[in-house]
Design a protein around this motif. Structure first.
Motif, PDB file in Angstrom:
ATOM      1  N   GLU A  29       0.837  -1.182   0.000  1.00 31.67           N
ATOM      2  CA  GLU A  29       0.000   0.000   0.000  1.00 31.67           C
ATOM      3  C   GLU A  29       0.880   1.244   0.000  1.00 31.67           C
ATOM      4  N   LYS A  30       0.498   2.226  -0.773  1.00 32.72           N
ATOM      5  CA  LYS A  30       1.275   3.453  -0.886  1.00 32.72           C
ATOM      6  C   LYS A  30       0.370   4.648  -0.617  1.00 32.72           C
ATOM      7  N   ASN A  31       0.750   5.449   0.360  1.00 36.94           N
ATOM      8  CA  ASN A  31      -0.038   6.611   0.750  1.00 36.94           C
ATOM      9  C   ASN A  31       0.125   7.720  -0.287  1.00 36.94           C
ATOM     10  N   ALA A  32      -0.985   8.171  -0.857  1.00 32.18           N
ATOM     11  CA  ALA A  32      -0.942   9.205  -1.890  1.00 32.18           C
ATOM     12  C   ALA A  32      -1.507  10.538  -1.414  1.00 32.18           C
ATOM     13  N   CYS A  33      -1.626  10.726  -0.106  1.00 29.63           N
ATOM     14  CA  CYS A  33      -2.266  11.941   0.411  1.00 29.63           C
ATOM     15  C   CYS A  33      -1.471  13.202   0.085  1.00 29.63           C
ATOM     16  N   ALA A  34      -0.226  13.248   0.535  1.00 27.60           N
ATOM     17  CA  ALA A  34       0.581  14.447   0.321  1.00 27.60           C
ATOM     18  C   ALA A  34       0.801  14.701  -1.165  1.00 27.60           C
ATOM     19  N   TRP A  35       1.062  13.631  -1.921  1.00 27.76           N
ATOM     20  CA  TRP A  35       1.257  13.763  -3.364  1.00 27.76           C
ATOM     21  C   TRP A  35       0.003  14.328  -4.022  1.00 27.76           C
ATOM     22  N   SER A  36      -1.161  13.833  -3.598  1.00 32.13           N
ATOM     23  CA  SER A  36      -2.415  14.276  -4.200  1.00 32.13           C
ATOM     24  C   SER A  36      -2.677  15.750  -3.923  1.00 32.13           C
ATOM     25  N   GLN A  37      -2.415  16.181  -2.705  1.00 31.33           N
ATOM     26  CA  GLN A  37      -2.639  17.586  -2.376  1.00 31.33           C
ATOM     27  C   GLN A  37      -1.768  18.494  -3.238  1.00 31.33           C
ATOM     28  N   GLU A  38      -0.526  18.107  -3.426  1.00 33.68           N
ATOM     29  CA  GLU A  38       0.363  18.906  -4.268  1.00 33.68           C
ATOM     30  C   GLU A  38      -0.087  18.881  -5.726  1.00 33.68           C
ATOM     31  N   LYS A  39      -0.539  17.708  -6.188  1.00 36.82           N
ATOM     32  CA  LYS A  39      -0.987  17.585  -7.576  1.00 36.82           C
ATOM     33  C   LYS A  39      -2.224  18.436  -7.826  1.00 36.82           C
ATOM     34  N   ILE A  40      -3.158  18.406  -6.882  1.00 35.88           N
ATOM     35  CA  ILE A  40      -4.381  19.194  -7.035  1.00 35.88           C
ATOM     36  C   ILE A  40      -4.063  20.689  -7.038  1.00 35.88           C
ATOM     37  N   LYS A  41      -3.146  21.114  -6.171  1.00 35.43           N
ATOM     38  CA  LYS A  41      -2.732  22.522  -6.174  1.00 35.43           C
ATOM     39  C   LYS A  41      -2.075  22.891  -7.505  1.00 35.43           C
ATOM     40  N   GLU A  42      -1.238  21.994  -8.000  1.00 37.77           N
ATOM     41  CA  GLU A  42      -0.548  22.239  -9.274  1.00 37.77           C
ATOM     42  C   GLU A  42      -1.544  22.378 -10.421  1.00 37.77           C
ATOM     43  N   LEU A  43      -2.582  21.545 -10.436  1.00 40.97           N
ATOM     44  CA  LEU A  43      -3.547  21.550 -11.535  1.00 40.97           C
ATOM     45  C   LEU A  43      -4.458  22.781 -11.522  1.00 40.97           C
ATOM     46  N   PHE A 160       1.751   8.366 -10.217  1.00 41.33           N
ATOM     47  CA  PHE A 160       2.054   8.072  -8.811  1.00 41.33           C
ATOM     48  C   PHE A 160       2.428   6.615  -8.585  1.00 41.33           C
ATOM     49  N   THR A 161       1.835   5.700  -9.342  1.00 42.13           N
ATOM     50  CA  THR A 161       2.001   4.270  -9.060  1.00 42.13           C
ATOM     51  C   THR A 161       3.205   3.643  -9.750  1.00 42.13           C
ATOM     52  N   VAL A 162       4.037   4.453 -10.398  1.00 33.89           N
ATOM     53  CA  VAL A 162       5.238   3.907 -11.024  1.00 33.89           C
ATOM     54  C   VAL A 162       6.082   3.196  -9.968  1.00 33.89           C
ATOM     55  N   GLY A 163       6.421   1.934 -10.198  1.00 37.90           N
ATOM     56  CA  GLY A 163       7.237   1.176  -9.254  1.00 37.90           C
ATOM     57  C   GLY A 163       6.455   0.306  -8.295  1.00 37.90           C
ATOM     58  N   MET A 164       5.108   0.434  -8.299  1.00 36.35           N
ATOM     59  CA  MET A 164       4.328  -0.373  -7.363  1.00 36.35           C
ATOM     60  C   MET A 164       4.234  -1.818  -7.802  1.00 36.35           C
ATOM     61  N   ILE A 165       4.205  -2.071  -9.108  1.00 32.47           N
ATOM     62  CA  ILE A 165       4.240  -3.448  -9.579  1.00 32.47           C
ATOM     63  C   ILE A 165       5.708  -3.832  -9.672  1.00 32.47           C
ATOM     64  N   LEU A 166       6.179  -4.522  -8.653  1.00 30.19           N
ATOM     65  CA  LEU A 166       7.601  -4.826  -8.548  1.00 30.19           C
ATOM     66  C   LEU A 166       7.997  -6.006  -9.430  1.00 30.19           C
ATOM     67  N   PRO A 167       9.231  -6.041  -9.887  1.00 26.98           N
ATOM     68  CA  PRO A 167       9.685  -7.149 -10.728  1.00 26.98           C
ATOM     69  C   PRO A 167       9.823  -8.429  -9.927  1.00 26.98           C
ATOM     70  N   LYS A 168       9.708  -9.559 -10.602  1.00 26.10           N
ATOM     71  CA  LYS A 168       9.921 -10.823  -9.929  1.00 26.10           C
ATOM     72  C   LYS A 168      11.413 -11.052  -9.749  1.00 26.10           C
ATOM     73  N   LYS A 169      11.749 -12.121  -9.045  1.00 27.63           N
ATOM     74  CA  LYS A 169      13.121 -12.294  -8.578  1.00 27.63           C
ATOM     75  C   LYS A 169      14.143 -12.402  -9.705  1.00 27.63           C
TER      76      LYS A 169
END
Length: 338
Positions: A29-43, A160-169
């Motif tokens: 799980e990845k918290n997107a709260c702070a990122w979202s607030q900044e993105k909304i301000k930017e938009l 935001f989700t870049v990197g969340m699907i991690l590579p297998k071993k």
């Protein structure tokens, strides 16, 4: 499923270059709260809405309250977001006096299609010129606002989700960032990122306090006891995988492992837990006592939590309220008396 601490191969990490989340099997799980607030301000900040001889500029994001979380379960991304947004706007009219107002977006969430999101327009002062601008924003400006909201959702799911699907071993990628999940990350809009270097070391003196809460639920005492002791019911109100060993000294893990500890006492009227949040100082546990009393027309719950770090008091109170008591109310329809 393997017992606690045993070697289920799905949990083996040494063969992974980043030593985490083998084959994307368990929940991250990845918290997107702070990122979202900044993105909304930017938009929205300095956004221009022009048409029908009207020109409006959004001067600032006056309010942005809510939360956003991205989850990865077996390589599938699941999103949760819920925002209440208030924007300030200004328009240069024909007169010297500027027309000002606000745009309120109260229900941006994954449950609503962007076309269904409410966009409410208000005026600071009601004037003939102001009503013209308000009508323009109401009839045509809403589409421009919804386009920006659509951009936010798209960015949340892609950028935001870049990197969340991690590579297998057998696939090595450089600069893979570890994704931690947790109670405070999911439950607080303005989550503060805590550096590992800033954590108090084990053995230092920690200032603590005691939290007490009382709630009244419309259910039988046995039903409420089952909510805390039946793995299917715990999974239902926490909305994620849990570990639960229902015995004295049995381990438990909730909210992606960021709330964990062990049971000290378990009876139909009292549940005592050795309880900690992952971000707390290493090795520090509080003691949670939940007393369950069945009354004539409701069940009364008394929570006492001792040993809570003073710096975590307010966030811990809020988390109990929102992600235990409110979640139980919503999930099982118990409802509680105000």
């Amino acid at each position: 499923m393997a017992k606690w601490g045993e070697g289920d191969p799905r949990w083996i990490v040494e063969e992974r270059p980043d030593a985490t989340n083998v084959n994307n099997w368990h929940w991250t799980e990845k918290n997107a709260c702070a990122w979202s607030q900044e993105k909304i301000k930017e938009l929205f900040t300095n956004m221009n809405i022009v048409g029908d001889n009207v020109s409006c500029t959004i001067t600032e994001v006056d309010k942005c309250e809510g939360e956003a979380v991205a989850n990865n379960r077996k390589g599938k991304l699941i999103f949760f977001y819920e925002w209440n947004i208030v924007l300030k706007w200004i328009s240069d009219g024909e007169s010297d006096k500027k027309v000002e107002g606000k745009i309120n977006v109260p229900n941006l969430s994954e449950e609503n299609d962007i076309s269904e999101v409410d966009v409410e327009i208000t005026l600071k002062d009601s004037t003939d010129e102001g009503e013209v601008v308000k009508h323009f924003l109401h009839t045509k400006g809403k589409d421009a606002i919804r386009d920006k909201l659509k951009q936010y959702v798209s960015s949340l799911k892609e950028e935001f989700t870049v990197g969340m699907i991690l590579p297998k071993k057998d696939i090595v990628k450089e600069n893979i960032s570890n994704i931690t999940s947790g109670f405070n990350a999911k439950m607080q809009m303005n989550a503060t990122m805590v550096s590992m270097n800033n954590k108090k070391e084990l053995g230092c003196k920690i200032s603590t306090t005691t939290i007490k809460q009382q709630k009244k639920f419309q259910c039988r005492a046995e039903e409420f006891y089952n909510v805390f002791t039946t793995i299917e019911m715990v999974q239902a109100f926490t909305k994620g995988p849990v570990k639960l060993e229902l015995k004295e000294a049995g381990k438990f893990e909730l909210f992606g492992g960021n709330i964990h500890g062990e049971f000290v006492e378990i009876t139909p009227t009292t549940i005592v837990q050795k309880w900690r949040c992952k971000q707390w100082p290493d090795g520090h546990y509080s003691e949670v006592t939940i007393d369950i009393f069945e009354r004539n027309d409701h069940t009364e719950i008394n929570l006492t939590q001792t040993g809570v770090p003073v710096s975590e008091e307010e966030s811990t109170k809020e988390n109990w309220e929102r992600y235990y008591w409110d979640a139980i109310k919503r999930t099982f329809g118990f409802g509680y008396f105000m």
